[in-house]
Design a protein around this motif. Structure first.
Motif, PDB file in Angstrom:
ATOM      1  N   ARG A 115      40.226  -2.875 -35.606  1.00  0.00           N
ATOM      2  CA  ARG A 115      40.329  -1.548 -34.972  1.00  0.00           C
ATOM      3  C   ARG A 115      39.001  -0.826 -35.094  1.00  0.00           C
ATOM      4  NH1 ARG A 115      45.481   1.015 -37.057  1.00  0.00           N
ATOM      5  NH2 ARG A 115      46.536  -0.322 -35.595  1.00  0.00           N
ATOM      6  N   GLU A 116      38.103  -1.155 -34.182  1.00  0.00           N
ATOM      7  CA  GLU A 116      36.707  -0.705 -34.266  1.00  0.00           C
ATOM      8  C   GLU A 116      36.571   0.817 -34.327  1.00  0.00           C
ATOM      9  OE1 GLU A 116      32.539  -1.743 -31.987  1.00  0.00           O
ATOM     10  OE2 GLU A 116      34.446  -1.965 -30.943  1.00  0.00           O
ATOM     11  N   ASP A 117      37.504   1.534 -33.638  1.00  0.00           N
ATOM     12  CA  ASP A 117      37.351   2.994 -33.552  1.00  0.00           C
ATOM     13  C   ASP A 117      38.152   3.741 -34.625  1.00  0.00           C
ATOM     14  OD1 ASP A 117      39.761   2.258 -32.595  1.00  0.00           O
ATOM     15  OD2 ASP A 117      39.720   3.515 -30.788  1.00  0.00           O
ATOM     16  N   ALA A 118      38.695   3.014 -35.591  1.00  0.00           N
ATOM     17  CA  ALA A 118      39.486   3.698 -36.632  1.00  0.00           C
ATOM     18  C   ALA A 118      38.578   4.505 -37.557  1.00  0.00           C
ATOM     19  CB  ALA A 118      40.260   2.676 -37.452  1.00  0.00           C
ATOM     20  N   THR A 119      39.120   5.597 -38.077  1.00  0.00           N
ATOM     21  CA  THR A 119      38.417   6.368 -39.105  1.00  0.00           C
ATOM     22  C   THR A 119      39.044   6.034 -40.454  1.00  0.00           C
ATOM     23  OG1 THR A 119      37.861   8.154 -37.598  1.00  0.00           O
ATOM     24  CG2 THR A 119      38.007   8.727 -39.932  1.00  0.00           C
ATOM     25  N   VAL A 120      38.203   5.913 -41.474  1.00  0.00           N
ATOM     26  CA  VAL A 120      38.715   5.738 -42.837  1.00  0.00           C
ATOM     27  C   VAL A 120      38.603   7.091 -43.532  1.00  0.00           C
ATOM     28  CG1 VAL A 120      38.451   4.539 -45.038  1.00  0.00           C
ATOM     29  CG2 VAL A 120      38.007   3.318 -42.907  1.00  0.00           C
ATOM     30  N   TRP A 121      39.738   7.621 -43.986  1.00  0.00           N
ATOM     31  CA  TRP A 121      39.782   8.918 -44.673  1.00  0.00           C
ATOM     32  C   TRP A 121      39.608   8.673 -46.165  1.00  0.00           C
ATOM     33  CZ3 TRP A 121      40.400  13.512 -41.897  1.00  0.00           C
ATOM     34  CH2 TRP A 121      40.608  13.330 -40.526  1.00  0.00           C
ATOM     35  N   VAL A 122      38.633   9.389 -46.746  1.00  0.00           N
ATOM     36  CA  VAL A 122      38.332   9.181 -48.173  1.00  0.00           C
ATOM     37  C   VAL A 122      38.519  10.487 -48.937  1.00  0.00           C
ATOM     38  CG1 VAL A 122      36.696   7.302 -47.714  1.00  0.00           C
ATOM     39  CG2 VAL A 122      35.832   9.627 -47.920  1.00  0.00           C
ATOM     40  N   SER A 123      38.924  10.379 -50.193  1.00  0.00           N
ATOM     41  CA  SER A 123      39.160  11.589 -50.984  1.00  0.00           C
ATOM     42  C   SER A 123      37.851  12.344 -51.184  1.00  0.00           C
ATOM     43  CB  SER A 123      39.777  11.233 -52.350  1.00  0.00           C
ATOM     44  OG  SER A 123      38.899  10.461 -53.117  1.00  0.00           O
ATOM     45  N   GLU A 124      37.970  13.658 -51.240  1.00  0.00           N
ATOM     46  CA  GLU A 124      36.800  14.515 -51.507  1.00  0.00           C
ATOM     47  C   GLU A 124      36.942  15.065 -52.924  1.00  0.00           C
ATOM     48  OE1 GLU A 124      33.958  15.491 -49.905  1.00  0.00           O
ATOM     49  OE2 GLU A 124      33.642  16.679 -51.701  1.00  0.00           O
ATOM     50  N   PRO A 125      36.227  14.535 -53.911  1.00  0.00           N
ATOM     51  CA  PRO A 125      35.207  13.504 -53.846  1.00  0.00           C
ATOM     52  C   PRO A 125      35.809  12.108 -54.016  1.00  0.00           C
ATOM     53  CG  PRO A 125      35.340  14.337 -56.065  1.00  0.00           C
ATOM     54  CD  PRO A 125      36.396  15.047 -55.290  1.00  0.00           C
ATOM     55  N   THR A 126      34.945  11.113 -53.821  1.00  0.00           N
ATOM     56  CA  THR A 126      35.355   9.734 -54.103  1.00  0.00           C
ATOM     57  C   THR A 126      34.230   9.041 -54.857  1.00  0.00           C
ATOM     58  OG1 THR A 126      36.382   7.778 -53.111  1.00  0.00           O
ATOM     59  CG2 THR A 126      34.493   8.706 -51.924  1.00  0.00           C
ATOM     60  N   TRP A 127      34.427   7.773 -55.220  1.00  0.00           N
ATOM     61  CA  TRP A 127      33.389   6.994 -55.905  1.00  0.00           C
ATOM     62  C   TRP A 127      32.103   7.083 -55.083  1.00  0.00           C
ATOM     63  CZ3 TRP A 127      32.443   1.228 -54.946  1.00  0.00           C
ATOM     64  CH2 TRP A 127      31.464   0.740 -55.824  1.00  0.00           C
ATOM     65  N   ALA A 128      30.986   7.376 -55.743  1.00  0.00           N
ATOM     66  CA  ALA A 128      29.717   7.640 -55.034  1.00  0.00           C
ATOM     67  C   ALA A 128      29.317   6.494 -54.117  1.00  0.00           C
ATOM     68  CB  ALA A 128      28.616   7.923 -56.055  1.00  0.00           C
ATOM     69  N   ASN A 129      29.746   5.278 -54.408  1.00  0.00           N
ATOM     70  CA  ASN A 129      29.328   4.140 -53.574  1.00  0.00           C
ATOM     71  C   ASN A 129      30.313   3.829 -52.444  1.00  0.00           C
ATOM     72  OD1 ASN A 129      27.261   2.279 -53.074  1.00  0.00           O
ATOM     73  ND2 ASN A 129      28.401   0.616 -54.057  1.00  0.00           N
ATOM     74  N   HIS A 130      31.485   4.483 -52.422  1.00  0.00           N
ATOM     75  CA  HIS A 130      32.413   4.209 -51.312  1.00  0.00           C
ATOM     76  C   HIS A 130      31.770   4.510 -49.968  1.00  0.00           C
ATOM     77  CE1 HIS A 130      36.503   4.351 -53.613  1.00  0.00           C
ATOM     78  NE2 HIS A 130      36.206   3.119 -53.264  1.00  0.00           N
ATOM     79  N   ASP A 157      48.856  19.661 -52.027  1.00  0.00           N
ATOM     80  CA  ASP A 157      49.333  20.189 -50.736  1.00  0.00           C
ATOM     81  C   ASP A 157      48.257  20.059 -49.664  1.00  0.00           C
ATOM     82  OD1 ASP A 157      51.778  20.756 -51.807  1.00  0.00           O
ATOM     83  OD2 ASP A 157      51.242  22.815 -52.370  1.00  0.00           O
ATOM     84  N   ALA A 158      47.015  20.396 -50.045  1.00  0.00           N
ATOM     85  CA  ALA A 158      45.913  20.288 -49.075  1.00  0.00           C
ATOM     86  C   ALA A 158      45.688  18.826 -48.687  1.00  0.00           C
ATOM     87  CB  ALA A 158      44.640  20.876 -49.681  1.00  0.00           C
ATOM     88  N   MET A 159      45.866  17.940 -49.657  1.00  0.00           N
ATOM     89  CA  MET A 159      45.697  16.506 -49.351  1.00  0.00           C
ATOM     90  C   MET A 159      46.733  16.053 -48.325  1.00  0.00           C
ATOM     91  SD  MET A 159      45.995  13.301 -52.001  1.00  0.00           S
ATOM     92  CE  MET A 159      46.081  11.610 -51.421  1.00  0.00           C
ATOM     93  N   LEU A 160      47.993  16.430 -48.565  1.00  0.00           N
ATOM     94  CA  LEU A 160      49.070  16.028 -47.640  1.00  0.00           C
ATOM     95  C   LEU A 160      48.816  16.616 -46.253  1.00  0.00           C
ATOM     96  CD1 LEU A 160      52.147  16.447 -50.019  1.00  0.00           C
ATOM     97  CD2 LEU A 160      51.060  14.314 -49.305  1.00  0.00           C
ATOM     98  N   GLU A 161      48.384  17.882 -46.238  1.00  0.00           N
ATOM     99  CA  GLU A 161      48.113  18.537 -44.958  1.00  0.00           C
ATOM    100  C   GLU A 161      46.951  17.835 -44.238  1.00  0.00           C
ATOM    101  OE1 GLU A 161      50.319  20.406 -43.732  1.00  0.00           O
ATOM    102  OE2 GLU A 161      49.032  20.477 -41.949  1.00  0.00           O
ATOM    103  N   GLY A 162      45.918  17.494 -45.003  1.00  0.00           N
ATOM    104  CA  GLY A 162      44.767  16.783 -44.433  1.00  0.00           C
ATOM    105  C   GLY A 162      45.193  15.458 -43.823  1.00  0.00           C
ATOM    106  N   LEU A 163      46.030  14.723 -44.539  1.00  0.00           N
ATOM    107  CA  LEU A 163      46.461  13.413 -44.035  1.00  0.00           C
ATOM    108  C   LEU A 163      47.359  13.555 -42.800  1.00  0.00           C
ATOM    109  CD1 LEU A 163      47.120  11.414 -47.343  1.00  0.00           C
ATOM    110  CD2 LEU A 163      45.082  11.446 -45.891  1.00  0.00           C
TER     111      LEU A 163
END
Ligand code: LMR
Length: 393
Positions: A115-130, A157-163
């Motif tokens: 799925r070339e156009d997919a976005t990967v959602w990452v936690s803010e913050p996440t591991w610096a190398n992700h 709550d903000a995480m669930l809303e973001g997702l």
């Protein structure tokens, strides 16, 4: 060809290894890169690993290639350790990978193929190398809220809303346990709510499991993976044996994919193996065979669980020790999140300027975000460390 190149910036985490090593001050403290340390400040080879390595030297009779997927017995044991019986194994495949990072990199190429156009959602913050690792492979990344830097709690709550805003088909990168860098994990109820949003929004969970056994126990730390596996049609899991087997430099990990059915699983398996061939051809063998010997032998496995529990226990004790030492020296500041967090890391919660001050004036090293590796704390350095932190507050 190279004359117009500029040097790359130092790595935010690995760069600290050399900085600390080159610091001549005897009282220096290394809270940087995530490696376990004993009370004596050392990162020894686990006893059980030494035993398995000796057995390996005595019995291994060939170093011929074994193929892109690595050692089948290692893969089967790792799959069991991760998923237990949460899902029908006819929908599941696992390959050996060069550490958690190698696994993430193969997963990135697989996602791009699917799925070339997919976005990967990452936690803010996440591991610096992700971000450089997955972004560098060509994936588009976007953040979802995770950590409240003032209150030191998860913004569930903000995480669930973001997702809920993510389009169907997008990928959500989650940390199975011991969230790196915050050390704060969702509760089991939070995980249930996260899984419900993932199912409702038809998102694909991509779980990074680098610290199984470092938070609560091997089983408890797999709760998120196993709960999700029982609910979703597709999932990606990257495992690492760097921390829980102490095999950092041997590069040992797995990539598991849960597919909707067996036919799709088989297709993914062929694609994943093809990806591997185009990147590193075959995975390194030594550490994976060591893990396989341990997990396949009840006595060695029991010995490993004891060593793992000792590492986990030491991390917990050091959290309490530093929090207590800071309470005495800086009673107006609340560092209680140190003991609410689990695993190897948490934020100290100081500014980048204060981090710099600690490094320059006290020889105390940590990532600029003020992420600290709890394993760098010892009964011998905790007072100096707390004095130094109190001095920069
Ligand atoms: C860390 O976060 O410090 C570890 O996972 C080591 C690394 O490769 O960054």
């Amino acid at each position: 060809m190279f004359e117009s190149m500029q040097p790359a910036p130092a790595d935010a985490i690995l760069g600290l290894i050399a900085e600390h090593r080159n610091d001549p001050r005897p009282q220096k403290v290394d809270l940087g890169v995530g490696v376990f340390r004993t009370a004596a400040g050392e990162t020894p080879v686990l006893d059980v690993v030494k035993t398995a390595e000796q057995r390996l030297v005595d019995t291994q009779d060939s170093k011929a290639y074994i193929g892109t997927a690595g050692d089948p017995s290692f893969n089967a044991e790792m799959q069991q350790l991760t998923f237990a019986d949460s899902v029908d194994e006819s929908r599941l495949m696992t390959i050996q990978a060069p550490g958690g990072s190698g696994s993430l990199r193969v997963a990135a190429s697989l996602i791009l193929r699917a799925r070339e156009d997919a976005t990967v959602w990452v936690s803010e913050p996440t591991w610096a190398n992700h971000i450089p690792l997955l972004g560098g492979a060509g994936l588009t990344l976007k953040p979802y809220p995770y950590y409240d830097t003032d209150k030191h709690v998860i913004r569930i709550d903000a995480m669930l809303e973001g997702l809920r805003q993510a389009p169907a088909g997008d990928i959500v990168l989650l940390h199975a346990c011991c969230h790196n860098p915050s050390g704060l994990d969702p509760s089991e109820d939070d995980w249930r709510a996260i899984a419900d949003v993932i199912v409702e929004r038809e998102l694909v969970p991509f779980v990074d499991m680098a610290y199984q056994g470092f938070a609560t126990s091997l089983n408890d730390d797999a709760f998120a993976v196993r709960h999700l596996a029982g609910l979703v049609p597709e999932m990606i899991v990257a495992n690492s044996c760097s921390k829980n087997f102490g095999l950092y430099r041997d590069r040992v990990g797995t990539l598991s994919i849960l597919a909707a059915d067996t036919a799709s699983r088989d297709t993914v398996y062929s694609q994943v193996n093809n990806v591997v061939r185009t990147i590193y051809s075959v995975p390194p063998d030594h550490g994976a065979v060591v893990v396989s010997l341990i997990l396949n032998d009840p006595e060695l496995k029991a010995a490993w669980r004891i060593e793992l529990a000792e590492m986990r226990g030491r991390l917990r004790e050091m959290r309490v020790l530093l929090n207590d030492a800071l309470k005495e020296r800086a009673p107006d500041h609340d560092f209680s999140h140190l003991v609410r967090a689990v695993g190897m890391f948490c934020f100290l919660g100081i500014s980048p300027e204060q981090v710099m001050h600690l490094k320059k004036d006290f020889g105390v090293y940590m990532v600029d975000s003020s992420r600290i590796n709890i394993a760098g704390i010892t009964a011998g350095n905790v007072n100096y460390l707390a004095d130094s932190i109190a001095a920069v507050l």
